[in-house]
Scaffold this motif. Structure first.
Motif, PDB file in Angstrom:
ATOM      1  N   ARG A 102       2.579  13.220  -8.557  1.00 35.36           N
ATOM      2  CA  ARG A 102       2.558  14.623  -8.113  1.00 35.36           C
ATOM      3  C   ARG A 102       3.718  15.403  -8.745  1.00 35.36           C
ATOM      4  O   ARG A 102       3.542  16.535  -9.206  1.00 35.36           O
ATOM      5  N   LEU A 103       4.914  14.816  -8.781  1.00 32.09           N
ATOM      6  CA  LEU A 103       6.078  15.483  -9.376  1.00 32.09           C
ATOM      7  C   LEU A 103       5.887  15.691 -10.881  1.00 32.09           C
ATOM      8  O   LEU A 103       6.294  16.719 -11.428  1.00 32.09           O
ATOM      9  N   MET A 104       5.257  14.724 -11.539  1.00 31.17           N
ATOM     10  CA  MET A 104       4.992  14.868 -12.983  1.00 31.17           C
ATOM     11  C   MET A 104       3.974  15.977 -13.227  1.00 31.17           C
ATOM     12  O   MET A 104       4.167  16.819 -14.100  1.00 31.17           O
ATOM     13  N   GLU A 105       2.897  15.969 -12.468  1.00 28.62           N
ATOM     14  CA  GLU A 105       1.855  16.984 -12.635  1.00 28.62           C
ATOM     15  C   GLU A 105       2.388  18.382 -12.351  1.00 28.62           C
ATOM     16  O   GLU A 105       1.936  19.355 -12.960  1.00 28.62           O
ATOM     17  N   ALA A 106       3.351  18.491 -11.436  1.00 29.04           N
ATOM     18  CA  ALA A 106       3.924  19.794 -11.094  1.00 29.04           C
ATOM     19  C   ALA A 106       5.019  20.218 -12.087  1.00 29.04           C
ATOM     20  O   ALA A 106       5.537  21.326 -11.989  1.00 29.04           O
ATOM     21  N   GLY A 107       5.355  19.339 -13.027  1.00 30.61           N
ATOM     22  CA  GLY A 107       6.315  19.704 -14.071  1.00 30.61           C
ATOM     23  C   GLY A 107       7.776  19.467 -13.725  1.00 30.61           C
ATOM     24  O   GLY A 107       8.658  19.878 -14.474  1.00 30.61           O
ATOM     25  N   PHE A 108       8.065  18.801 -12.603  1.00 26.60           N
ATOM     26  CA  PHE A 108       9.453  18.509 -12.260  1.00 26.60           C
ATOM     27  C   PHE A 108      10.046  17.452 -13.184  1.00 26.60           C
ATOM     28  O   PHE A 108      11.243  17.425 -13.417  1.00 26.60           O
TER      29      PHE A 108
END
Length: 161
Positions: A45-51
């Motif tokens: 989720r953090l990767m997909e959100a660009g974090f």
């Protein structure tokens, strides 16, 4: 990219990953005190959100020096003659695309840009300067500082959970 709320667990995950992205999912979950499936789901989720922009290996320049040479690291201040938005963006895009440019910052006040560049040796730096600075009629001033020793290199962001 979806917009997500980041909680204390996410911050602990990000903190651990920026310290050592090679941790297995199991080890990361143990360090953050969550289950491995939860850990995997949150990281995705953090990767997909660009974090998390990307995961890289930070190489040891001292260990590589016998093979590649020590090279030159320079911090370069660039002042442009004209600072129109299109001219700033064009310069930024051109230098960011060059492999020798490791970091590029648009700054204020003072120069317009600060770059961190790496060259094999002084002739390689001179070729870089010609390619990126001298050939650009809008570059008014270039000031380079050559690193004698790297005392600290810590790319992590301080995170408070």
């Amino acid at each position: 990219m979806e917009s997500i709320d980041v909680d204390a667990t996410d911050l602990r995950l990000l903190d651990q990953l920026q310290r050592d992205a090679s941790l297995s999912n199991q080890a990361l979950a143990e360090r953050v005190h969550i289950s491995p499936p939860t850990c995997l789901r949150r990281i995705k989720r953090l990767m997909e959100a660009g974090f998390i922009e990307r995961q890289v290996a930070i190489l040891n320049t001292e260990k590589l020096a016998p093979t590649l040479g020590y090279g030159l690291t320079a911090i370069v201040e660039i002042t442009l003659d004209r600072q129109g938005a299109d001219l700033l963006e064009a310069f930024e895009a051109r230098v960011a695309a060059d492999q020798a440019v490791q970091q590029c910052y648009r700054v204020s006040p003072g120069p317009d840009f600060c770059l961190v560049v790496f060259a094999r040796d002084m002739p390689d730096y001179l070729a870089l300067a010609q390619r990126l600075f001298t050939s650009d009629a809008n570059v008014r001033n270039v000031k380079a500082f050559f690193s004698l020793k790297r005392s600290k290199f810590e790319p992590g962001i301080p995170l408070q959970a």
